[in-house]
Design a protein around this motif. Sequence first.
Motif, PDB file in Angstrom:
ATOM      1  N   ILE A   1      49.684  43.323  34.070  1.00  0.00           N
ATOM      2  CA  ILE A   1      48.288  42.952  33.851  1.00  0.00           C
ATOM      3  C   ILE A   1      47.469  44.159  33.427  1.00  0.00           C
ATOM      4  CG2 ILE A   1      46.211  42.030  34.966  1.00  0.00           C
ATOM      5  CD1 ILE A   1      47.996  40.348  36.744  1.00  0.00           C
ATOM      6  N   GLN A   2      47.766  45.330  33.969  1.00  0.00           N
ATOM      7  CA  GLN A   2      46.954  46.516  33.662  1.00  0.00           C
ATOM      8  C   GLN A   2      47.147  47.015  32.236  1.00  0.00           C
ATOM      9  OE1 GLN A   2      49.694  50.199  35.364  1.00  0.00           O
ATOM     10  NE2 GLN A   2      48.102  49.390  36.685  1.00  0.00           N
ATOM     11  N   LYS A   3      48.101  46.445  31.502  1.00  0.00           N
ATOM     12  CA  LYS A   3      48.249  46.800  30.088  1.00  0.00           C
ATOM     13  C   LYS A   3      47.060  46.325  29.264  1.00  0.00           C
ATOM     14  CE  LYS A   3      53.312  46.698  30.191  1.00  0.00           C
ATOM     15  NZ  LYS A   3      54.534  45.978  29.728  1.00  0.00           N
ATOM     16  N   ASP A   4      46.345  45.329  29.757  1.00  0.00           N
ATOM     17  CA  ASP A   4      45.127  44.844  29.111  1.00  0.00           C
ATOM     18  C   ASP A   4      43.975  45.725  29.587  1.00  0.00           C
ATOM     19  OD1 ASP A   4      42.828  43.526  28.295  1.00  0.00           O
ATOM     20  OD2 ASP A   4      43.573  41.523  28.804  1.00  0.00           O
TER      21      ASP A   4
ATOM     22  N   PHE B   1      41.447  45.498  32.820  1.00  0.00           N
ATOM     23  CA  PHE B   1      41.475  46.562  33.826  1.00  0.00           C
ATOM     24  C   PHE B   1      40.063  47.066  34.104  1.00  0.00           C
ATOM     25  CE2 PHE B   1      41.825  50.970  35.209  1.00  0.00           C
ATOM     26  CZ  PHE B   1      42.774  50.879  36.216  1.00  0.00           C
ATOM     27  N   ARG B   2      39.311  47.347  33.052  1.00  0.00           N
ATOM     28  CA  ARG B   2      37.932  47.823  33.234  1.00  0.00           C
ATOM     29  C   ARG B   2      37.077  46.790  33.948  1.00  0.00           C
ATOM     30  NH1 ARG B   2      38.721  49.434  27.827  1.00  0.00           N
ATOM     31  NH2 ARG B   2      37.434  47.696  27.092  1.00  0.00           N
ATOM     32  N   ARG B   3      37.248  45.519  33.577  1.00  0.00           N
ATOM     33  CA  ARG B   3      36.448  44.464  34.201  1.00  0.00           C
ATOM     34  C   ARG B   3      36.798  44.311  35.677  1.00  0.00           C
ATOM     35  NH1 ARG B   3      32.415  42.450  36.060  1.00  0.00           N
ATOM     36  NH2 ARG B   3      32.196  40.202  36.209  1.00  0.00           N
ATOM     37  N   ASN B   4      38.066  44.437  36.027  1.00  0.00           N
ATOM     38  CA  ASN B   4      38.459  44.356  37.439  1.00  0.00           C
ATOM     39  C   ASN B   4      37.890  45.526  38.234  1.00  0.00           C
ATOM     40  OD1 ASN B   4      39.885  41.926  37.762  1.00  0.00           O
ATOM     41  ND2 ASN B   4      41.717  42.801  36.818  1.00  0.00           N
ATOM     42  N   ILE B   5      37.903  46.731  37.651  1.00  0.00           N
ATOM     43  CA  ILE B   5      37.293  47.879  38.321  1.00  0.00           C
ATOM     44  C   ILE B   5      35.804  47.604  38.549  1.00  0.00           C
ATOM     45  CG2 ILE B   5      36.653  50.313  38.070  1.00  0.00           C
ATOM     46  CD1 ILE B   5      39.572  50.039  38.659  1.00  0.00           C
ATOM     47  N   GLU B   6      35.155  47.043  37.538  1.00  0.00           N
ATOM     48  CA  GLU B   6      33.734  46.720  37.641  1.00  0.00           C
ATOM     49  C   GLU B   6      33.486  45.705  38.761  1.00  0.00           C
ATOM     50  OE1 GLU B   6      30.208  44.942  34.735  1.00  0.00           O
ATOM     51  OE2 GLU B   6      32.056  45.741  33.880  1.00  0.00           O
ATOM     52  N   ARG B   7      34.325  44.661  38.828  1.00  0.00           N
ATOM     53  CA  ARG B   7      34.158  43.639  39.867  1.00  0.00           C
ATOM     54  C   ARG B   7      34.384  44.221  41.260  1.00  0.00           C
ATOM     55  NH1 ARG B   7      37.120  38.102  38.098  1.00  0.00           N
ATOM     56  NH2 ARG B   7      38.920  39.435  37.735  1.00  0.00           N
ATOM     57  N   ILE B   8      35.351  45.116  41.379  1.00  0.00           N
ATOM     58  CA  ILE B   8      35.577  45.772  42.666  1.00  0.00           C
ATOM     59  C   ILE B   8      34.354  46.602  43.050  1.00  0.00           C
ATOM     60  CG2 ILE B   8      36.981  47.501  43.867  1.00  0.00           C
ATOM     61  CD1 ILE B   8      39.339  46.513  42.056  1.00  0.00           C
ATOM     62  N   GLY B   9      33.746  47.278  42.062  1.00  0.00           N
ATOM     63  CA  GLY B   9      32.519  48.019  42.327  1.00  0.00           C
ATOM     64  C   GLY B   9      31.411  47.122  42.840  1.00  0.00           C
ATOM     65  N   GLU B  10      31.320  45.908  42.311  1.00  0.00           N
ATOM     66  CA  GLU B  10      30.304  44.962  42.770  1.00  0.00           C
ATOM     67  C   GLU B  10      30.541  44.576  44.230  1.00  0.00           C
ATOM     68  OE1 GLU B  10      30.688  41.884  39.892  1.00  0.00           O
ATOM     69  OE2 GLU B  10      29.498  42.924  38.367  1.00  0.00           O
TER      70      GLU B  10
ATOM     71  N   LEU C   1      33.231  61.414  35.678  1.00  0.00           N
ATOM     72  CA  LEU C   1      33.778  61.029  34.372  1.00  0.00           C
ATOM     73  C   LEU C   1      35.255  61.398  34.282  1.00  0.00           C
ATOM     74  CD1 LEU C   1      30.834  62.382  32.177  1.00  0.00           C
ATOM     75  CD2 LEU C   1      31.231  60.017  32.883  1.00  0.00           C
ATOM     76  N   ARG C   2      36.081  60.620  33.531  1.00  0.00           N
ATOM     77  CA  ARG C   2      35.677  59.444  32.799  1.00  0.00           C
ATOM     78  C   ARG C   2      36.056  58.153  33.521  1.00  0.00           C
ATOM     79  NH1 ARG C   2      40.570  58.500  28.527  1.00  0.00           N
ATOM     80  NH2 ARG C   2      42.178  59.422  29.848  1.00  0.00           N
ATOM     81  N   ALA C   3      37.003  58.289  34.467  1.00  0.00           N
ATOM     82  CA  ALA C   3      37.532  57.112  35.167  1.00  0.00           C
ATOM     83  C   ALA C   3      36.468  56.377  35.959  1.00  0.00           C
ATOM     84  CB  ALA C   3      38.672  57.541  36.105  1.00  0.00           C
ATOM     85  N   GLY C   4      35.394  57.079  36.321  1.00  0.00           N
ATOM     86  CA  GLY C   4      34.382  56.458  37.163  1.00  0.00           C
ATOM     87  C   GLY C   4      33.427  55.542  36.431  1.00  0.00           C
ATOM     88  N   VAL C   5      33.494  55.473  35.092  1.00  0.00           N
ATOM     89  CA  VAL C   5      32.505  54.702  34.333  1.00  0.00           C
ATOM     90  C   VAL C   5      32.529  53.206  34.671  1.00  0.00           C
ATOM     91  CG1 VAL C   5      31.784  54.009  32.016  1.00  0.00           C
ATOM     92  CG2 VAL C   5      32.348  56.390  32.481  1.00  0.00           C
ATOM     93  N   PRO C   6      33.685  52.513  34.672  1.00  0.00           N
ATOM     94  CA  PRO C   6      33.668  51.087  35.018  1.00  0.00           C
ATOM     95  C   PRO C   6      33.193  50.834  36.459  1.00  0.00           C
ATOM     96  CG  PRO C   6      35.733  51.670  33.931  1.00  0.00           C
ATOM     97  CD  PRO C   6      35.048  52.947  34.276  1.00  0.00           C
ATOM     98  N   LEU C   7      33.573  51.706  37.378  1.00  0.00           N
ATOM     99  CA  LEU C   7      33.111  51.584  38.761  1.00  0.00           C
ATOM    100  C   LEU C   7      31.602  51.787  38.831  1.00  0.00           C
ATOM    101  CD1 LEU C   7      33.678  51.276  41.783  1.00  0.00           C
ATOM    102  CD2 LEU C   7      34.286  53.712  41.841  1.00  0.00           C
ATOM    103  N   HIS C   8      31.094  52.751  38.080  1.00  0.00           N
ATOM    104  CA  HIS C   8      29.656  52.998  38.001  1.00  0.00           C
ATOM    105  C   HIS C   8      28.927  51.744  37.516  1.00  0.00           C
ATOM    106  CE1 HIS C   8      26.255  55.923  37.437  1.00  0.00           C
ATOM    107  NE2 HIS C   8      25.835  54.939  36.651  1.00  0.00           N
ATOM    108  N   ASN C   9      29.468  51.111  36.481  1.00  0.00           N
ATOM    109  CA  ASN C   9      28.838  49.911  35.936  1.00  0.00           C
ATOM    110  C   ASN C   9      28.794  48.785  36.960  1.00  0.00           C
ATOM    111  OD1 ASN C   9      28.411  51.129  33.463  1.00  0.00           O
ATOM    112  ND2 ASN C   9      30.293  50.334  32.539  1.00  0.00           N
ATOM    113  N   GLY C  10      29.878  48.633  37.730  1.00  0.00           N
ATOM    114  CA  GLY C  10      29.897  47.599  38.755  1.00  0.00           C
ATOM    115  C   GLY C  10      28.852  47.823  39.818  1.00  0.00           C
ATOM    116  N   LEU C  11      28.717  49.062  40.276  1.00  0.00           N
ATOM    117  CA  LEU C  11      27.701  49.385  41.273  1.00  0.00           C
ATOM    118  C   LEU C  11      26.300  49.222  40.692  1.00  0.00           C
ATOM    119  CD1 LEU C  11      29.475  52.536  42.700  1.00  0.00           C
ATOM    120  CD2 LEU C  11      29.002  50.467  44.008  1.00  0.00           C
ATOM    121  N   LEU C  12      26.129  49.611  39.432  1.00  0.00           N
ATOM    122  CA  LEU C  12      24.822  49.519  38.798  1.00  0.00           C
ATOM    123  C   LEU C  12      24.400  48.069  38.576  1.00  0.00           C
ATOM    124  CD1 LEU C  12      22.656  51.510  37.799  1.00  0.00           C
ATOM    125  CD2 LEU C  12      23.705  51.384  35.532  1.00  0.00           C
TER     126      LEU C  12
END
Length: 219
Positions: free
Chosen positions: A25-28, A32-41, A80-91
């Motif tokens: 799944i993480q090949k997509d 992957f970014r969206r899941n990181i974002e959702r976890i941040g939420e 940066l840079r791995a923290g960007v999707p997590l940042h978006n989820g929290l934001l």
Amino acid sequence: MNIHNLSLQNSILNQFISEIRDVNIQKDSMRFRRNIERIGEVLGYEMSKSLSFDPKVVETPLGNCKIDLPQKDIVLCSILRAGVPLHNGLLNYFDTAENAFISAYRHHEENPESFEIIVEYLACPDLENKTLILADPMLATGKSMHATYEALKPFGTPKAVHLVSIIGSQQGVNYVNENFDDNTHLWIAAIDKRLNKYGYIIPGLGDAGDLAFGKKLQH
């Protein structure tokens, strides 16, 4: 330190964690970014229960409603840079937060099994008496999180510090527990038992930055 390990109780978070770990799944990278974002939420929602609230009066079309709302004193800092999707989820949940960004990377010399954390780029607002949320998706050794916090000290002393990670090693959790104040909070979705000799979390998920944004150029 106050450690909040969300994996100790089953929730929909399990689904998102399983997908970012899954080698197929993480090949997509978009998923992957969206899941990181959702976890941040999810992490942001759980963390919000511990924040400071003030009573407010909201005017509706039919009258006034009293409700407690979170204080607007949050500064969200991501590595940066791995923290960007997590940042978006929290934001997504703390949409009035001020934002800070910092680059921290592992610098290997001759021995690939040893490294130091190098901090280069840093943009940050005033932190004095504010609530600092410091986000990094992978808490491996814990040294990046600590080096980042040390680099932020010239910007002021926060009234509260919350560390947010998705997957950590027990070694990394122990390190931040020993190197941050007792009143610091760590919000984490999963804790794995160990690191390999290169400092990567086992079983972990691999390199979060590469999975989100593609492999780095080697130089």
